[in-house]
Design a protein around this motif. Structure first.
Motif, PDB file in Angstrom:
ATOM      1  N   LEU A  32      45.675 132.087 103.441  1.00 45.53           N
ATOM      2  CA  LEU A  32      44.648 131.977 102.405  1.00 45.53           C
ATOM      3  C   LEU A  32      43.284 131.994 103.070  1.00 45.53           C
ATOM      4  CD1 LEU A  32      43.582 131.362  99.532  1.00 45.53           C
ATOM      5  CD2 LEU A  32      43.971 128.942 100.022  1.00 45.53           C
ATOM      6  N   GLU A  33      42.470 132.943 102.679  1.00 43.13           N
ATOM      7  CA  GLU A  33      41.130 133.092 103.227  1.00 43.13           C
ATOM      8  C   GLU A  33      40.130 132.854 102.101  1.00 43.13           C
ATOM      9  OE1 GLU A  33      38.452 133.780 106.310  1.00 43.13           O
ATOM     10  OE2 GLU A  33      40.626 133.688 106.465  1.00 43.13           O
ATOM     11  N   VAL A  34      39.119 132.037 102.365  1.00 48.59           N
ATOM     12  CA  VAL A  34      38.091 131.716 101.369  1.00 48.59           C
ATOM     13  C   VAL A  34      36.802 132.413 101.775  1.00 48.59           C
ATOM     14  CG1 VAL A  34      36.806 129.862 100.253  1.00 48.59           C
ATOM     15  CG2 VAL A  34      39.191 129.488 100.936  1.00 48.59           C
ATOM     16  N   LYS A  35      36.186 133.095 100.821  1.00 51.75           N
ATOM     17  CA  LYS A  35      34.934 133.814 101.074  1.00 51.75           C
ATOM     18  C   LYS A  35      33.876 133.355 100.086  1.00 51.75           C
ATOM     19  CE  LYS A  35      36.834 136.685 104.070  1.00 51.75           C
ATOM     20  NZ  LYS A  35      36.551 136.552 105.479  1.00 51.75           N
ATOM     21  N   LEU A  36      32.624 133.329 100.522  1.00 52.18           N
ATOM     22  CA  LEU A  36      31.493 133.003  99.668  1.00 52.18           C
ATOM     23  C   LEU A  36      30.554 134.196  99.632  1.00 52.18           C
ATOM     24  CD1 LEU A  36      29.720 130.994  98.061  1.00 52.18           C
ATOM     25  CD2 LEU A  36      28.769 130.255 100.261  1.00 52.18           C
ATOM     26  N   VAL A  37      30.256 134.668  98.422  1.00 52.33           N
ATOM     27  CA  VAL A  37      29.348 135.801  98.255  1.00 52.33           C
ATOM     28  C   VAL A  37      27.992 135.253  97.823  1.00 52.33           C
ATOM     29  CG1 VAL A  37      28.929 137.970  97.064  1.00 52.33           C
ATOM     30  CG2 VAL A  37      31.263 137.275  97.558  1.00 52.33           C
ATOM     31  N   THR A  38      26.964 135.529  98.628  1.00 57.00           N
ATOM     32  CA  THR A  38      25.600 135.094  98.327  1.00 57.00           C
ATOM     33  C   THR A  38      24.655 136.284  98.478  1.00 57.00           C
ATOM     34  OG1 THR A  38      25.072 134.516 100.621  1.00 57.00           O
ATOM     35  CG2 THR A  38      26.108 132.795  99.268  1.00 57.00           C
ATOM     36  N   LYS A  45      29.388 142.834 102.966  1.00 58.04           N
ATOM     37  CA  LYS A  45      29.820 142.086 104.154  1.00 58.04           C
ATOM     38  C   LYS A  45      31.171 141.425 103.897  1.00 58.04           C
ATOM     39  CE  LYS A  45      29.431 140.163 108.187  1.00 58.04           C
ATOM     40  NZ  LYS A  45      29.868 140.918 109.338  1.00 58.04           N
ATOM     41  N   VAL A  46      31.347 140.857 102.716  1.00 55.20           N
ATOM     42  CA  VAL A  46      32.621 140.226 102.377  1.00 55.20           C
ATOM     43  C   VAL A  46      33.729 141.275 102.350  1.00 55.20           C
ATOM     44  CG1 VAL A  46      33.874 139.060 100.520  1.00 55.20           C
ATOM     45  CG2 VAL A  46      31.622 138.248 101.205  1.00 55.20           C
ATOM     46  N   GLN A  47      33.435 142.465 101.833  1.00 59.42           N
ATOM     47  CA  GLN A  47      34.434 143.525 101.803  1.00 59.42           C
ATOM     48  C   GLN A  47      34.849 143.927 103.210  1.00 59.42           C
ATOM     49  OE1 GLN A  47      36.001 145.085  98.881  1.00 59.42           O
ATOM     50  NE2 GLN A  47      37.305 145.310 100.666  1.00 59.42           N
ATOM     51  N   GLU A  48      33.902 144.002 104.136  1.00 64.01           N
ATOM     52  CA  GLU A  48      34.226 144.301 105.534  1.00 64.01           C
ATOM     53  C   GLU A  48      35.147 143.234 106.118  1.00 64.01           C
ATOM     54  OE1 GLU A  48      30.741 144.754 107.940  1.00 64.01           O
ATOM     55  OE2 GLU A  48      29.862 146.230 106.580  1.00 64.01           O
ATOM     56  N   GLU A  49      34.850 141.971 105.814  1.00 66.73           N
ATOM     57  CA  GLU A  49      35.677 140.871 106.319  1.00 66.73           C
ATOM     58  C   GLU A  49      37.089 140.933 105.736  1.00 66.73           C
ATOM     59  OE1 GLU A  49      33.466 137.403 105.271  1.00 66.73           O
ATOM     60  OE2 GLU A  49      31.915 137.771 106.767  1.00 66.73           O
ATOM     61  N   ILE A  50      37.195 141.246 104.454  1.00 68.91           N
ATOM     62  CA  ILE A  50      38.507 141.365 103.817  1.00 68.91           C
ATOM     63  C   ILE A  50      39.312 142.483 104.475  1.00 68.91           C
ATOM     64  CG2 ILE A  50      39.693 142.053 101.689  1.00 68.91           C
ATOM     65  CD1 ILE A  50      37.488 140.545 100.146  1.00 68.91           C
ATOM     66  N   LYS A  62      53.625 137.079 105.102  1.00 65.52           N
ATOM     67  CA  LYS A  62      54.072 138.023 104.065  1.00 65.52           C
ATOM     68  C   LYS A  62      53.051 138.133 102.931  1.00 65.52           C
ATOM     69  CE  LYS A  62      57.990 138.982 101.061  1.00 65.52           C
ATOM     70  NZ  LYS A  62      59.317 138.523 100.642  1.00 65.52           N
ATOM     71  N   ARG A  63      52.429 137.020 102.589  1.00 69.15           N
ATOM     72  CA  ARG A  63      51.454 137.003 101.496  1.00 69.15           C
ATOM     73  C   ARG A  63      50.066 136.687 102.041  1.00 69.15           C
ATOM     74  NH1 ARG A  63      55.954 134.543 100.140  1.00 69.15           N
ATOM     75  NH2 ARG A  63      57.123 135.252  98.340  1.00 69.15           N
ATOM     76  N   VAL A  64      49.069 137.395 101.522  1.00 69.13           N
ATOM     77  CA  VAL A  64      47.675 137.157 101.897  1.00 69.13           C
ATOM     78  C   VAL A  64      46.877 137.020 100.611  1.00 69.13           C
ATOM     79  CG1 VAL A  64      45.662 138.037 103.127  1.00 69.13           C
ATOM     80  CG2 VAL A  64      47.963 138.508 104.010  1.00 69.13           C
ATOM     81  N   ILE A  65      46.157 135.911 100.498  1.00 65.86           N
ATOM     82  CA  ILE A  65      45.354 135.642  99.306  1.00 65.86           C
ATOM     83  C   ILE A  65      43.903 135.430  99.729  1.00 65.86           C
ATOM     84  CG2 ILE A  65      44.973 134.081  97.351  1.00 65.86           C
ATOM     85  CD1 ILE A  65      47.931 133.251  97.636  1.00 65.86           C
ATOM     86  N   PHE A  66      43.003 136.062  98.999  1.00 69.96           N
ATOM     87  CA  PHE A  66      41.575 135.853  99.207  1.00 69.96           C
ATOM     88  C   PHE A  66      41.015 135.141  97.986  1.00 69.96           C
ATOM     89  CE2 PHE A  66      42.523 139.315 102.032  1.00 69.96           C
ATOM     90  CZ  PHE A  66      41.799 138.986 103.161  1.00 69.96           C
ATOM     91  N   SER A  82      40.669 144.530  91.396  1.00 70.48           N
ATOM     92  CA  SER A  82      41.724 145.539  91.237  1.00 70.48           C
ATOM     93  C   SER A  82      41.730 146.543  92.389  1.00 70.48           C
ATOM     94  CB  SER A  82      41.605 146.246  89.894  1.00 70.48           C
ATOM     95  OG  SER A  82      40.416 146.988  89.808  1.00 70.48           O
ATOM     96  N   GLU A  83      40.563 146.920  92.893  1.00 68.49           N
ATOM     97  CA  GLU A  83      40.517 147.868  94.007  1.00 68.49           C
ATOM     98  C   GLU A  83      41.090 147.254  95.287  1.00 68.49           C
ATOM     99  OE1 GLU A  83      36.481 149.246  94.193  1.00 68.49           O
ATOM    100  OE2 GLU A  83      36.780 150.624  92.518  1.00 68.49           O
ATOM    101  N   ASN A  84      40.811 145.980  95.539  1.00 69.27           N
ATOM    102  CA  ASN A  84      41.360 145.323  96.729  1.00 69.27           C
ATOM    103  C   ASN A  84      42.864 145.122  96.609  1.00 69.27           C
ATOM    104  OD1 ASN A  84      39.351 144.449  98.927  1.00 69.27           O
ATOM    105  ND2 ASN A  84      38.245 144.164  97.015  1.00 69.27           N
TER     106      ASN A  84
END
Length: 97
Positions: A32-38, A45-50, A62-66, A82-84
């Motif tokens: 589980l990865e947590v991202k903050l968009v500011t 930048k968040v999309q690059e990290e994802i 097996k599972r990855v959640i953002f 939906s695109e991710n």
């Protein structure tokens, strides 16, 4: 809730770098990865990290959640999610502030 998790403990070594998700849930084979968009840490930048995380985390989990906390910078959250999901095969949860 009785769910066992680790915070920034497990990692995936790739080359000279180790990629470490914010949380791992070993009983669910999940990262589980947590991202903050500011304004200063925008959606691009968040999309690059994802994309970088998605290239490594499935090696070990097996599972990855953002979980993405958005303070109003994502103009179309449905499209972003939906695109991710479609292109990267990861689960995305967007929390709007």
């Amino acid at each position: 809730m009785g769910i066992r998790y680790y915070r920034e403990k497990e990692s995936v070594p790739v080359g000279a770098k180790g990629f470490k998700p914010d949380f791992t849930l070993p009983d669910h084979d999940c990262a589980l990865e947590v991202k903050l968009v500011t304004k200063t840490h925008g959606i691009a930048k968040v999309q690059e990290e994802i994309a970088a995380d998605t290239a490594t985390y499935p090696i070990k989990w097996k599972r990855v959640i953002f979980a993405i906390y958005d303070i109003g910078e994502i103009e179309n959250p449905v499209q972003f999610k939906s695109e991710n999901v479609r292109e990267l095969g990861v689960s995305v949860v967007i929390v709007k502030h």
